[in-house]
Design a protein around this motif. Structure first.
Motif, PDB file in Angstrom:
ATOM      1  N   GLY A   1     -40.893  35.485 -40.234  1.00 18.04           N
ATOM      2  CA  GLY A   1     -39.891  35.381 -39.180  1.00 18.04           C
ATOM      3  C   GLY A   1     -39.298  36.690 -38.725  1.00 18.04           C
ATOM      4  N   ASP A   2     -39.528  37.775 -39.461  1.00 13.91           N
ATOM      5  CA  ASP A   2     -39.007  39.091 -39.060  1.00 13.91           C
ATOM      6  C   ASP A   2     -39.607  39.507 -37.719  1.00 13.91           C
ATOM      7  OD1 ASP A   2     -37.570  39.201 -41.361  1.00 13.91           O
ATOM      8  OD2 ASP A   2     -38.752  40.782 -42.307  1.00 13.91           O
ATOM      9  N   GLU A   3     -38.770  40.137 -36.898  1.00 19.01           N
ATOM     10  CA  GLU A   3     -39.224  40.655 -35.613  1.00 19.01           C
ATOM     11  C   GLU A   3     -38.986  42.156 -35.539  1.00 19.01           C
ATOM     12  OE1 GLU A   3     -38.258  38.454 -31.975  1.00 19.01           O
ATOM     13  OE2 GLU A   3     -37.273  36.974 -33.268  1.00 19.01           O
ATOM     14  N   ILE A   4     -39.909  42.858 -34.891  1.00 16.71           N
ATOM     15  CA  ILE A   4     -39.738  44.288 -34.649  1.00 16.71           C
ATOM     16  C   ILE A   4     -40.162  44.635 -33.226  1.00 16.71           C
ATOM     17  CG2 ILE A   4     -40.157  44.919 -37.059  1.00 16.71           C
ATOM     18  CD1 ILE A   4     -42.893  46.077 -36.054  1.00 16.71           C
ATOM     19  N   TYR A   5     -39.570  45.697 -32.702  1.00 19.57           N
ATOM     20  CA  TYR A   5     -40.051  46.366 -31.501  1.00 19.57           C
ATOM     21  C   TYR A   5     -40.424  47.786 -31.919  1.00 19.57           C
ATOM     22  CZ  TYR A   5     -38.328  42.750 -28.303  1.00 19.57           C
ATOM     23  OH  TYR A   5     -38.123  41.569 -27.626  1.00 19.57           O
ATOM     24  N   SER A   6     -41.704  48.119 -31.841  1.00 16.01           N
ATOM     25  CA  SER A   6     -42.124  49.475 -32.193  1.00 16.01           C
ATOM     26  C   SER A   6     -41.991  50.393 -30.978  1.00 16.01           C
ATOM     27  CB  SER A   6     -43.568  49.490 -32.700  1.00 16.01           C
ATOM     28  OG  SER A   6     -44.470  49.128 -31.664  1.00 16.01           O
ATOM     29  N   VAL A   7     -41.576  51.618 -31.244  1.00 16.30           N
ATOM     30  CA  VAL A   7     -41.439  52.651 -30.215  1.00 16.30           C
ATOM     31  C   VAL A   7     -42.190  53.877 -30.722  1.00 16.30           C
ATOM     32  CG1 VAL A   7     -39.855  54.067 -28.854  1.00 16.30           C
ATOM     33  CG2 VAL A   7     -39.164  51.763 -29.580  1.00 16.30           C
ATOM     34  N   THR A   8     -43.289  54.219 -30.059  1.00 15.69           N
ATOM     35  CA  THR A   8     -44.160  55.291 -30.548  1.00 15.69           C
ATOM     36  C   THR A   8     -44.254  56.425 -29.545  1.00 15.69           C
ATOM     37  OG1 THR A   8     -45.495  53.674 -31.754  1.00 15.69           O
ATOM     38  CG2 THR A   8     -46.464  55.853 -31.420  1.00 15.69           C
ATOM     39  N   ALA A   9     -43.875  57.626 -29.980  1.00  9.76           N
ATOM     40  CA  ALA A   9     -44.038  58.829 -29.169  1.00  9.76           C
ATOM     41  C   ALA A   9     -45.421  59.418 -29.432  1.00  9.76           C
ATOM     42  CB  ALA A   9     -42.960  59.847 -29.516  1.00  9.76           C
ATOM     43  N   VAL A  10     -46.155  59.694 -28.358  1.00  6.75           N
ATOM     44  CA  VAL A  10     -47.510  60.250 -28.467  1.00  6.75           C
ATOM     45  C   VAL A  10     -47.500  61.695 -27.982  1.00  6.75           C
ATOM     46  CG1 VAL A  10     -49.921  60.015 -27.766  1.00  6.75           C
ATOM     47  CG2 VAL A  10     -48.520  57.968 -28.112  1.00  6.75           C
TER      48      VAL A  10
ATOM     49  N   GLY B   1     -46.439  60.582 -23.851  1.00  6.09           N
ATOM     50  CA  GLY B   1     -45.854  59.328 -23.410  1.00  6.09           C
ATOM     51  C   GLY B   1     -45.143  58.612 -24.542  1.00  6.09           C
ATOM     52  N   ILE B   2     -44.372  57.601 -24.148  1.00  5.24           N
ATOM     53  CA  ILE B   2     -43.667  56.740 -25.093  1.00  5.24           C
ATOM     54  C   ILE B   2     -44.179  55.318 -24.900  1.00  5.24           C
ATOM     55  CG2 ILE B   2     -41.455  55.844 -25.878  1.00  5.24           C
ATOM     56  CD1 ILE B   2     -41.625  58.785 -26.327  1.00  5.24           C
ATOM     57  N   PHE B   3     -44.606  54.688 -25.991  1.00  2.67           N
ATOM     58  CA  PHE B   3     -45.136  53.329 -25.933  1.00  2.67           C
ATOM     59  C   PHE B   3     -44.101  52.381 -26.536  1.00  2.67           C
ATOM     60  CE2 PHE B   3     -48.700  55.977 -25.312  1.00  2.67           C
ATOM     61  CZ  PHE B   3     -49.645  55.236 -24.618  1.00  2.67           C
ATOM     62  N   SER B   4     -43.560  51.498 -25.684  1.00  2.00           N
ATOM     63  CA  SER B   4     -42.496  50.603 -26.120  1.00  2.00           C
ATOM     64  C   SER B   4     -42.464  49.387 -25.200  1.00  2.00           C
ATOM     65  CB  SER B   4     -41.147  51.335 -26.091  1.00  2.00           C
ATOM     66  OG  SER B   4     -40.850  51.772 -24.766  1.00  2.00           O
ATOM     67  N   GLY B   5     -41.534  48.475 -25.482  1.00  2.00           N
ATOM     68  CA  GLY B   5     -41.365  47.317 -24.625  1.00  2.00           C
ATOM     69  C   GLY B   5     -41.961  46.052 -25.204  1.00  2.00           C
ATOM     70  N   GLU B   6     -42.064  45.023 -24.365  1.00  2.00           N
ATOM     71  CA  GLU B   6     -42.514  43.713 -24.826  1.00  2.00           C
ATOM     72  C   GLU B   6     -43.933  43.731 -25.385  1.00  2.00           C
ATOM     73  OE1 GLU B   6     -41.008  40.910 -25.305  1.00  2.00           O
ATOM     74  OE2 GLU B   6     -39.078  41.665 -24.602  1.00  2.00           O
ATOM     75  N   ASP B   7     -44.771  44.643 -24.901  1.00  3.92           N
ATOM     76  CA  ASP B   7     -46.141  44.727 -25.431  1.00  3.92           C
ATOM     77  C   ASP B   7     -46.162  45.161 -26.883  1.00  3.92           C
ATOM     78  OD1 ASP B   7     -47.204  43.926 -23.034  1.00  3.92           O
ATOM     79  OD2 ASP B   7     -47.686  45.956 -22.339  1.00  3.92           O
ATOM     80  N   TYR B   8     -45.058  45.701 -27.366  1.00  2.00           N
ATOM     81  CA  TYR B   8     -44.983  46.196 -28.738  1.00  2.00           C
ATOM     82  C   TYR B   8     -43.918  45.448 -29.538  1.00  2.00           C
ATOM     83  CZ  TYR B   8     -47.906  49.627 -26.539  1.00  2.00           C
ATOM     84  OH  TYR B   8     -48.936  50.215 -25.844  1.00  2.00           O
ATOM     85  N   HIS B   9     -43.742  44.190 -29.175  1.00  5.71           N
ATOM     86  CA  HIS B   9     -42.852  43.281 -29.895  1.00  5.71           C
ATOM     87  C   HIS B   9     -43.712  42.387 -30.784  1.00  5.71           C
ATOM     88  CE1 HIS B   9     -40.630  39.241 -29.924  1.00  5.71           C
ATOM     89  NE2 HIS B   9     -40.013  40.014 -30.789  1.00  5.71           N
ATOM     90  N   TYR B  10     -43.359  42.312 -32.073  1.00  5.02           N
ATOM     91  CA  TYR B  10     -44.154  41.566 -33.045  1.00  5.02           C
ATOM     92  C   TYR B  10     -43.265  40.672 -33.895  1.00  5.02           C
ATOM     93  CZ  TYR B  10     -47.341  45.219 -31.644  1.00  5.02           C
ATOM     94  OH  TYR B  10     -48.103  46.072 -30.892  1.00  5.02           O
ATOM     95  N   THR B  11     -43.752  39.467 -34.132  1.00  2.27           N
ATOM     96  CA  THR B  11     -43.075  38.520 -35.016  1.00  2.27           C
ATOM     97  C   THR B  11     -44.008  38.210 -36.173  1.00  2.27           C
ATOM     98  OG1 THR B  11     -41.875  37.523 -33.168  1.00  2.27           O
ATOM     99  CG2 THR B  11     -41.985  36.254 -35.213  1.00  2.27           C
ATOM    100  N   PHE B  12     -43.502  38.314 -37.403  1.00  2.00           N
ATOM    101  CA  PHE B  12     -44.332  38.163 -38.580  1.00  2.00           C
ATOM    102  C   PHE B  12     -44.165  36.783 -39.213  1.00  2.00           C
ATOM    103  CE2 PHE B  12     -43.107  42.593 -38.012  1.00  2.00           C
ATOM    104  CZ  PHE B  12     -44.359  43.112 -37.718  1.00  2.00           C
ATOM    105  N   GLN B  13     -45.008  36.488 -40.171  1.00  2.00           N
ATOM    106  CA  GLN B  13     -45.054  35.168 -40.763  1.00  2.00           C
ATOM    107  C   GLN B  13     -43.738  34.764 -41.424  1.00  2.00           C
ATOM    108  OE1 GLN B  13     -48.461  35.383 -43.319  1.00  2.00           O
ATOM    109  NE2 GLN B  13     -49.896  34.850 -41.688  1.00  2.00           N
TER     110      GLN B  13
END
Length: 199
Positions: A135-144, A121-133
């Motif tokens: 202010g940087d933002e990332i969306y992680s996309v992980t292939a399992v 599966g591929i894990f992505s989307g809003e559940d894997y959106h992170y904002t750091f102290q």
């Protein structure tokens, strides 16, 4: 700040230490330069270059992890230096396929050579959106992926982990972020292995 899932915690540790002084290791335990601990220097340079252009705007960070089972239906896990057990895996490097990321990270972190991979599966989307102290933002996309086809002698990468070993049952200190990658597939993979043995 949201909790950051593996395999991305090492990248985030790099960001903060680089911004602060660019001299300490990611564990703040010595004065060794960061490049002695980070395998993906090229992707880190790439991300830093993008940050100079886009500031805090969201970036996509692709990566892969692998569930590796042996003939005894045991799952391979590594004991991370930041605590708890997790799967081998990491971030994609420039010019690399996602399958190449998976096999490279497994070799570097466990000493095993993967000869076959199956995408789970591929894990992505809003559940894997992170904002750091900062202010940087990332969306992680992980292939399992998963496999039981491998060769080589098991050994751990001392820069990243304390140990690697196969587990018959999942350990209590399995890191929460890995449960998303393991639990949906764990029982069915074991059942498929049992079925294959009797065919």
């Amino acid at each position: 700040m949201d909790k950051v899932p593996e395999p991305f915690t090492y990248l985030i540790d790099y960001f903060f230490n680089f911004l602060l002084n660019n001299s300490f290791c990611i564990y703040n335990c010595c004065n060794k330069p960061l490049h002695t601990y980070l395998k993906g220097a090229m992707i880190l340079d790439y991300v830093n270059a993008l940050r100079q252009k886009v500031g805090n705007d969201p970036l996509l960070l692709p990566g892969a992890v692998v569930l590796i089972f042996n003939d005894q239906e045991e799952l391979l896990l590594e004991h991370r230096k930041d605590g708890g057990w997790g799967l081998p895996g990491g971030l994609m490097e420039l010019g690399e396929t996602i399958e190449g990321t998976a096999t490279r990270e497994v070799l570097e972190e466990t000493g095993l050579v993967i000869t076959s991979l199956q995408l789970l599966g591929i894990f992505s989307g809003e559940d894997y959106h992170y904002t750091f102290q900062n202010g940087d933002e990332i969306y992680s996309v992980t292939a399992v992926y998963w496999t039981n086809q491998y060769s080589g002698k098991l050994k751990h990468d001392s820069n990243e982990s304390l140990d690697v070993k196969f587990f018959k049952t999942l350990p209590r200190d399995l890191k929460d972020e890995y449960k998303d990658y393991i639990l949906p597939y764990y029982s069915s993979i074991i059942q498929n292995q049992r079925t294959s043995k009797h065919e």
